[in-house]
Design a protein around this motif. Sequence first.
Motif, short mmCIF file in Angstrom:
data_model
loop_
_atom_site.label_atom_id
_atom_site.label_comp_id
_atom_site.label_asym_id
_atom_site.label_seq_id
_atom_site.Cartn_x
_atom_site.Cartn_y
_atom_site.Cartn_z
N GLY A 151 20.22 32.82 42.85
CA GLY A 151 20.91 32.36 41.65
C GLY A 151 21.00 33.46 40.60
N VAL A 152 19.95 34.26 40.47
CA VAL A 152 19.96 35.36 39.51
C VAL A 152 21.00 36.40 39.91
N VAL A 153 21.06 36.72 41.21
CA VAL A 153 22.02 37.71 41.69
C VAL A 153 23.45 37.23 41.45
N LEU A 154 23.71 35.96 41.73
CA LEU A 154 25.05 35.42 41.53
C LEU A 154 25.42 35.41 40.05
N ARG A 155 24.45 35.08 39.19
CA ARG A 155 24.74 35.07 37.75
C ARG A 155 25.07 36.48 37.25
N ARG A 156 24.30 37.45 37.69
CA ARG A 156 24.55 38.84 37.27
C ARG A 156 25.87 39.36 37.85
N LEU A 157 26.20 38.89 39.02
CA LEU A 157 27.47 39.28 39.61
C LEU A 157 28.64 38.71 38.82
N ARG A 158 28.53 37.47 38.39
CA ARG A 158 29.57 36.87 37.55
C ARG A 158 29.72 37.64 36.24
N GLU A 159 28.59 38.04 35.68
CA GLU A 159 28.64 38.82 34.43
C GLU A 159 29.34 40.15 34.65
N ALA A 160 29.09 40.78 35.81
CA ALA A 160 29.75 42.05 36.13
C ALA A 160 31.26 41.84 36.28
N GLU A 161 31.66 40.73 36.90
CA GLU A 161 33.09 40.43 37.03
C GLU A 161 33.73 40.23 35.67
N GLU A 162 33.05 39.48 34.79
CA GLU A 162 33.60 39.23 33.46
C GLU A 162 33.78 40.52 32.68
N ASP A 163 32.81 41.42 32.79
CA ASP A 163 32.92 42.70 32.10
C ASP A 163 34.06 43.54 32.66
N LEU A 164 34.21 43.51 33.98
CA LEU A 164 35.31 44.25 34.61
C LEU A 164 36.67 43.74 34.16
N LEU A 165 36.80 42.43 34.12
CA LEU A 165 38.09 41.82 33.80
C LEU A 165 38.61 42.19 32.42
N ILE A 166 37.72 42.38 31.47
CA ILE A 166 38.17 42.69 30.11
C ILE A 166 38.19 44.19 29.84
N SER A 167 37.92 45.00 30.87
CA SER A 167 37.88 46.44 30.67
C SER A 167 39.26 47.06 30.87
N ASP A 168 39.49 48.21 30.22
CA ASP A 168 40.70 48.97 30.46
C ASP A 168 40.76 49.48 31.89
N PHE A 169 39.58 49.76 32.46
CA PHE A 169 39.53 50.27 33.82
C PHE A 169 40.16 49.30 34.80
N TRP A 170 39.83 48.01 34.70
CA TRP A 170 40.28 47.04 35.69
C TRP A 170 41.80 46.94 35.75
N SER A 171 42.44 46.81 34.62
CA SER A 171 43.90 46.64 34.64
C SER A 171 44.58 47.86 35.23
N SER A 172 44.10 49.06 34.90
CA SER A 172 44.70 50.28 35.44
C SER A 172 44.39 50.43 36.93
N ALA A 173 43.15 50.09 37.33
CA ALA A 173 42.77 50.21 38.73
C ALA A 173 43.56 49.24 39.60
N LEU A 174 43.72 48.00 39.13
CA LEU A 174 44.48 47.02 39.89
C LEU A 174 45.93 47.46 40.05
N GLU A 175 46.48 48.03 39.00
CA GLU A 175 47.86 48.51 39.08
C GLU A 175 47.99 49.64 40.10
N THR A 176 46.97 50.52 40.17
CA THR A 176 46.98 51.61 41.14
C THR A 176 46.93 51.08 42.57
N VAL A 177 46.02 50.13 42.83
CA VAL A 177 45.93 49.54 44.17
C VAL A 177 47.22 48.80 44.51
N THR A 178 47.75 48.06 43.55
CA THR A 178 48.99 47.31 43.76
C THR A 178 50.13 48.23 44.17
N ARG A 179 50.23 49.36 43.49
CA ARG A 179 51.31 50.30 43.80
C ARG A 179 51.22 50.78 45.25
#
Length: 317
Positions: A38-66
């Motif tokens: 449960g602790v691992v899953l909670r920390r993983l969700r927190e890591a996802e939330e941080d990624l989603l609001i980062s500038d890195f994520w939007s640019s990285a997803l666009e790169t993979v998409t291309r």
Amino acid sequence: MAAAAALGPWRAAAPRRRRAAARRRQAEEAGDPETDPGVVLRRLREAEEDLLISDFWSSALETVTRCLWEQRGQLKAPVGTLPEALGNLHLNSSPDEPDVGPGRSPGQALVTGAGHVACVCYGLGNFATCITARIQLAFLLLLLEHCGIPRSRCCVYDPLFSQLEVEVLHTLGVTVLPENEEGKRSVGATPTVFYLPHCGTALYNNLLWSNWSAEALARVVLIGNSFHGLEQRLLTRILQKNYPYVAKILAGLEELELPQTPQYADTFNDTSVHWFPAQKLERLSTDVWACREEPGYQDCEDLEIIRKTPAGPRPPS
């Protein structure tokens, strides 16, 4: 004096014992990431939330998409030739179109329907206790979601996974491979995204060898260490001798670097998305494709991968 000296260390140690006990109580209340899924899953969700609001994520997803867009374009073919390639993978808009729908960023062009696309991930490491590995896993899960690839079609493996981590991965719905493939997985007729964050060069070399044909490599998108970075860091003779398939494919690939941001500088440094344009692959000489010898690495120093454990002798029947 002697008695006072003898008592001194005990008096000094008492506060440390109290602090250690307090830390243990806090750990028990928060849960232990080495024993509590449960602790691992909670920390993983927190890591996802941080990624989603980062500038890195939007640019990285666009790169993979291309890159996936480019691959999809070359795999389009009349029914009966290439096996439906990215078949059900559809994109709402091209990466160049600014309007991709309400509430969706340009990097989120890939959406549901990628049921015929597979994903394979090697080398995540111990994400239960290592924050870098946890962020890399969070990236994988978000990528599957935003590209519409079902988690059931994602295979993961690392020989370092603990039993707890295997349990967590099963809970997440991905497939944990039962044995060490050493990266030697053929895509067959299935377009496949390979995700190998910060893996040893031999793993990339093995993967290329397992798909050493223009037809197979055209179905591969590879997210991992920059191949051009490998070319710059390794002596040419070492690259050609120890990792010949990496050396030979350099003229047959396109590479886009993932963005570099201070927040994830250590997590995704030297990471690129690679795909293999059919036109470039067709221009490679027949001699390049003729050599199909399986990599051995007998004289290779600093191999940086964990080899498959040889099977022991069978007991007499």
